[in-house]
Design a protein around this motif. Structure first.
Motif, PDB file in Angstrom:
ATOM      1  N   GLN A 241     -64.155   5.825 -65.075  1.00  0.00           N
ATOM      2  CA  GLN A 241     -64.667   4.813 -66.030  1.00  0.00           C
ATOM      3  C   GLN A 241     -65.287   5.519 -67.250  1.00  0.00           C
ATOM      4  N   ALA A 242     -64.533   6.481 -67.772  1.00  0.00           N
ATOM      5  CA  ALA A 242     -65.083   7.326 -68.843  1.00  0.00           C
ATOM      6  C   ALA A 242     -64.599   6.895 -70.228  1.00  0.00           C
ATOM      7  N   GLN A 243     -63.977   5.726 -70.314  1.00  0.00           N
ATOM      8  CA  GLN A 243     -63.371   5.337 -71.598  1.00  0.00           C
ATOM      9  C   GLN A 243     -64.398   5.179 -72.725  1.00  0.00           C
ATOM     10  N   HIS A 244     -65.603   4.690 -72.381  1.00  0.00           N
ATOM     11  CA  HIS A 244     -66.610   4.470 -73.444  1.00  0.00           C
ATOM     12  C   HIS A 244     -67.163   5.812 -73.943  1.00  0.00           C
ATOM     13  N   THR A 245     -67.402   6.741 -72.993  1.00  0.00           N
ATOM     14  CA  THR A 245     -67.881   8.068 -73.399  1.00  0.00           C
ATOM     15  C   THR A 245     -66.802   8.764 -74.232  1.00  0.00           C
ATOM     16  N   LEU A 246     -65.551   8.595 -73.820  1.00  0.00           N
ATOM     17  CA  LEU A 246     -64.452   9.178 -74.582  1.00  0.00           C
ATOM     18  C   LEU A 246     -64.473   8.647 -76.017  1.00  0.00           C
ATOM     19  N   ARG A 247     -64.713   7.344 -76.146  1.00  0.00           N
ATOM     20  CA  ARG A 247     -64.696   6.750 -77.486  1.00  0.00           C
ATOM     21  C   ARG A 247     -65.807   7.358 -78.361  1.00  0.00           C
ATOM     22  N   GLU A 248     -66.955   7.627 -77.724  1.00  0.00           N
ATOM     23  CA  GLU A 248     -68.048   8.251 -78.502  1.00  0.00           C
ATOM     24  C   GLU A 248     -67.637   9.638 -78.972  1.00  0.00           C
ATOM     25  N   VAL A 249     -66.958  10.385 -78.063  1.00  0.00           N
ATOM     26  CA  VAL A 249     -66.493  11.731 -78.431  1.00  0.00           C
ATOM     27  C   VAL A 249     -65.521  11.638 -79.607  1.00  0.00           C
ATOM     28  N   THR A 250     -64.528  10.730 -79.487  1.00  0.00           N
ATOM     29  CA  THR A 250     -63.512  10.665 -80.553  1.00  0.00           C
ATOM     30  C   THR A 250     -64.124  10.144 -81.859  1.00  0.00           C
ATOM     31  N   ARG A 251     -65.156   9.291 -81.754  1.00  0.00           N
ATOM     32  CA  ARG A 251     -65.832   8.826 -82.982  1.00  0.00           C
ATOM     33  C   ARG A 251     -66.435  10.017 -83.727  1.00  0.00           C
ATOM     34  N   SER A 252     -67.084  10.924 -82.976  1.00  0.00           N
ATOM     35  CA  SER A 252     -67.706  12.044 -83.699  1.00  0.00           C
ATOM     36  C   SER A 252     -66.646  12.991 -84.257  1.00  0.00           C
ATOM     37  N   LEU A 253     -65.500  13.143 -83.535  1.00  0.00           N
ATOM     38  CA  LEU A 253     -64.424  13.986 -84.085  1.00  0.00           C
ATOM     39  C   LEU A 253     -63.876  13.363 -85.366  1.00  0.00           C
ATOM     40  N   GLU A 254     -63.668  12.043 -85.331  1.00  0.00           N
ATOM     41  CA  GLU A 254     -63.128  11.359 -86.519  1.00  0.00           C
ATOM     42  C   GLU A 254     -64.096  11.447 -87.696  1.00  0.00           C
ATOM     43  N   ALA A 255     -65.395  11.333 -87.350  1.00  0.00           N
ATOM     44  CA  ALA A 255     -66.401  11.411 -88.425  1.00  0.00           C
ATOM     45  C   ALA A 255     -66.380  12.792 -89.084  1.00  0.00           C
ATOM     46  N   ALA A 256     -65.884  13.794 -88.329  1.00  0.00           N
ATOM     47  CA  ALA A 256     -65.794  15.146 -88.902  1.00  0.00           C
ATOM     48  C   ALA A 256     -64.462  15.357 -89.611  1.00  0.00           C
ATOM     49  N   GLY A 257     -63.679  14.289 -89.743  1.00  0.00           N
ATOM     50  CA  GLY A 257     -62.413  14.382 -90.477  1.00  0.00           C
ATOM     51  C   GLY A 257     -61.251  14.865 -89.627  1.00  0.00           C
ATOM     52  N   ILE A 258     -61.440  14.919 -88.307  1.00  0.00           N
ATOM     53  CA  ILE A 258     -60.347  15.369 -87.424  1.00  0.00           C
ATOM     54  C   ILE A 258     -59.471  14.156 -87.085  1.00  0.00           C
ATOM     55  N   GLN A 259     -58.148  14.344 -87.185  1.00  0.00           N
ATOM     56  CA  GLN A 259     -57.246  13.230 -86.862  1.00  0.00           C
ATOM     57  C   GLN A 259     -57.100  13.128 -85.339  1.00  0.00           C
ATOM     58  N   VAL A 260     -57.375  11.929 -84.807  1.00  0.00           N
ATOM     59  CA  VAL A 260     -57.301  11.749 -83.352  1.00  0.00           C
ATOM     60  C   VAL A 260     -56.271  10.670 -83.022  1.00  0.00           C
ATOM     61  N   ASP A 261     -55.377  10.975 -82.084  1.00  0.00           N
ATOM     62  CA  ASP A 261     -54.437   9.978 -81.561  1.00  0.00           C
ATOM     63  C   ASP A 261     -54.486   9.991 -80.046  1.00  0.00           C
ATOM     64  N   TYR A 262     -53.950   8.929 -79.458  1.00  0.00           N
ATOM     65  CA  TYR A 262     -53.927   8.830 -77.988  1.00  0.00           C
ATOM     66  C   TYR A 262     -52.463   8.730 -77.562  1.00  0.00           C
ATOM     67  N   ALA A 263     -52.033   9.606 -76.649  1.00  0.00           N
ATOM     68  CA  ALA A 263     -50.639   9.592 -76.204  1.00  0.00           C
ATOM     69  C   ALA A 263     -50.525   8.711 -74.960  1.00  0.00           C
ATOM     70  N   ILE A 264     -49.729   7.658 -75.061  1.00  0.00           N
ATOM     71  CA  ILE A 264     -49.635   6.713 -73.938  1.00  0.00           C
ATOM     72  C   ILE A 264     -48.290   6.851 -73.234  1.00  0.00           C
ATOM     73  N   HIS A 265     -48.342   7.336 -72.003  1.00  0.00           N
ATOM     74  CA  HIS A 265     -47.125   7.433 -71.180  1.00  0.00           C
ATOM     75  C   HIS A 265     -46.894   6.073 -70.505  1.00  0.00           C
ATOM     76  N   PRO A 266     -45.606   5.646 -70.415  1.00  0.00           N
ATOM     77  CA  PRO A 266     -45.370   4.283 -69.879  1.00  0.00           C
ATOM     78  C   PRO A 266     -45.878   4.052 -68.457  1.00  0.00           C
ATOM     79  N   VAL A 267     -45.927   5.116 -67.614  1.00  0.00           N
ATOM     80  CA  VAL A 267     -46.458   4.869 -66.266  1.00  0.00           C
ATOM     81  C   VAL A 267     -47.737   5.667 -65.986  1.00  0.00           C
ATOM     82  N   ALA A 268     -48.484   6.000 -67.031  1.00  0.00           N
ATOM     83  CA  ALA A 268     -49.798   6.639 -66.790  1.00  0.00           C
ATOM     84  C   ALA A 268     -50.689   5.617 -66.103  1.00  0.00           C
TER      85      ALA A 268
END
Ligand code: NAP
Length: 472
Positions: A323-350
């Motif tokens: 259940q780490a999705q919210h913490t992950l979002r905080e991490v990616t928010r700070s990366l984005e705020a630093a100008g780093i491009q962030v994407d999420y790779a979605i596999h069809p059966v992940a």
């Protein structure tokens, strides 16, 4: 009264069609689900209005419909609130089973009470036969699937032998004989009960030997069956709405089954008749020891992320468990705020069901535009600085492309190894769903960050803050 009933049914069908269409996009899925719920409420209203104009139907009919709707609605709402995302396959199996049982009961009630099977026309009898046959298979098969996924039931040894096919064929023949008897001479009670028992046992006989790894595919197929049973029940009771809704569910379930089979590189025939010996056990491939594992600290991971321009996150089943999705979002928010491009790779059966990762990330307000399907993101890995694999395993295993002896061989996977650096966050070296070694972990550009995904991401957030990442 008829006009009103048909008008309501038409609106309900339209809403249902729009609802199913909307479910195909993450952005519209929530409102689409609400549209479909309104369509169901209208369907019940249409039924009640229909009864208003029917003489001889007492207030008791109204009362039963209302009681059934309230009980079903309350149970559905409670289940939807309480069930965790990781238990969704079991829940869907249970709901499919309820759908199959409803169609079975509707057909039986129609056969025994208002229609009187002997006096019913050919279309009604054929509809009853299909509804009972498919409804009973769906009911028992779905309950077995749910019990297996919950760990309440395992495949008995004799069920894994070839002789199970003989038993299943015998049950299928018994069902066929009962169906023919019902259709040709309308011999109601005996034939009907034989059909109920034989097809119910057939549902158990076909589902019980199927291995856990293939169970979500079976659930999707049973979902399709529940639609077919509902459509047949629609013919039995003369409900256009049920016919259309059942047909849509039947078709959607079949398409989903096909998508899942492709995503796991399994044919439907091998899923249905392959038995509990799953791909990994059967082939014996995909084994071996790890020889070149490199692990690193969260601090090192944070330093590499700080220097990156492009980061791709690969979410997997472990992220959902933690259940780490919210913490992950905080991490990616700070990366984005630093100008780093962030994407999420979605596999069809992940994860454990199609769309699992999309729903999980949507919960944490990840922008839909950042979710990239496998075919879109795969060519972009060579230009990616850092890939963060979070609780994913099979969906990033290069064996699927490089090792013909591997049970995963042929399954489409995310080519994360092509990125400059790969961090894999997981608790230990245990295998993923397929139970095999992951060659990615041995590669020189891969570092393991051991720990629970939520804890690691929390620590990572702390490190990024200390480094001042994302702070102007
Ligand atoms: P996976 O292969 O099952 O791997 C999940 C990994 O998460 C495990 O290796 C586990 O390793 C790790 N993990 C578990 N709990 C964790 C936690 N709290 N924190 C960090 N890591 C944790 O998952 P996947 O890569 O998402 O692949 C999905 C698999 O399910 C595929 O094999 C797919 O074919 C199968 N499947 C999917 C569907 C579908 O429709 N989506 C249907 C049927 C089957 P540790 O225990 O070492 O932490």
């Amino acid at each position: 009264m008829d006009f009103l009933k048909y008008a309501i049914e038409l609106v309900a069908v339209l809403l249902l069609a729009l609802g199913i269409k909307g479910l195909s996009k993450v952005r519209s899925a929530r409102s689409a689900n609400q549209l479909a719920a309104v369509a169901m409420a209208l369907a019940v209203l249409g039924l009640l209005i229909n009864y208003l104009g029917t003489s001889g139907i007492s207030a008791a009919a109204w009362t039963w419909i209302i009681i059934g709707t309230v009980i079903g609605g309350v149970l559905g709402a409670i289940t939807a609130q309480r069930v965790p995302m990781t238990s969704m396959p079991e829940t869907v199996a249970l709901f499919n089973g309820c759908g199959g049982m409803s169609s079975l009961l509707v057909a039986l009630a129609a056969a025994f009470f208002p229609l009187q099977l002997e006096a019913a026309g050919l279309v009604a009898v054929v509809s009853i036969v299909i509804s009972v046959f498919v409804g009973a298979i769906t009911f028992t098969g779905s309950i077995v699937a749910m019990a297996k996924l919950q760990g309440w039931l395992s495949t008995p040894a004799w069920m894994q032998s070839k002789s199970r096919h003989v038993v299943n064929i015998a049950l299928a023949v018994a069902s066929l004989v009962a169906a023919i008897k019902l259709i040709t001479d309308g011999n109601g009670t005996q034939g009907l009960w034989l059909l109920v028992v034989a097809s119910g046992l057939l549902g158990i006989g076909v589902t019980l030997p199927i291995g856990g790894a293939d169970m979500p595919v079976v659930i999707s197929l049973l979902n399709s069956y529940s639609g077919v049973a509902a459509a047949a029940a629609g013919f039995v009771v003369g409900s256009q709405l049920l016919i259309v809704a059942g047909a849509m569910v039947g078709a959607a379930g079949l398409i989903l089954t096909q998508v899942m089979c492709n995503g796991m590189n399994r044919s439907l025939v091998s899923v249905l008749f392959g038995g509990a010996l799953g791909a990994s056990a059967a082939s014996g491939g995909g084994g071996g020891e790890y020889t070149n594992i490199t692990s690193c600290s969260v601090e090192e991971c944070a330093l590499t992320l700080e220097a990156a321009e492009r980061v791709v996150i690969v979410p997997g089943y472990g992220l959902a468990v933690a259940q780490a999705q919210h913490t992950l979002r905080e991490v990616t928010r700070s990366l984005e705020a630093a100008g780093i491009q962030v994407d999420y790779a979605i596999h069809p059966v992940a994860g454990r069901m199609p769309g699992h990762m999309n729903v999980l990330l949507a919960e944490a307000d990840v922008p839909y535009e950042q979710l990239k399907e496998m075919d879109v993101i795969n060519p972009e890995f060579p230009a990616t600085d850092v890939v963060l694999v979070l609780g994913a395993n099979d969906v990033v295993n290069p064996q699927a492309k490089n090792d013909p002896s591997s049970p995963l061989y042929g399954m489409p996977v995310l080519d994360v190894q092509q990125a400059r650096t790969v961090f894999v966050v997981k608790r230990g070296m245990s295998a993923g769903y397929s139970g095999i070694k992951n060659d990615l972990f041995d590669l020189a550009n891969t570092s393991m960050v051991f720990g629970d995904a939520k804890k690691v991401l929390g620590d990572l957030l702390g490190e990024l803050k200390e480094l001042g990442v994302g702070k102007k």
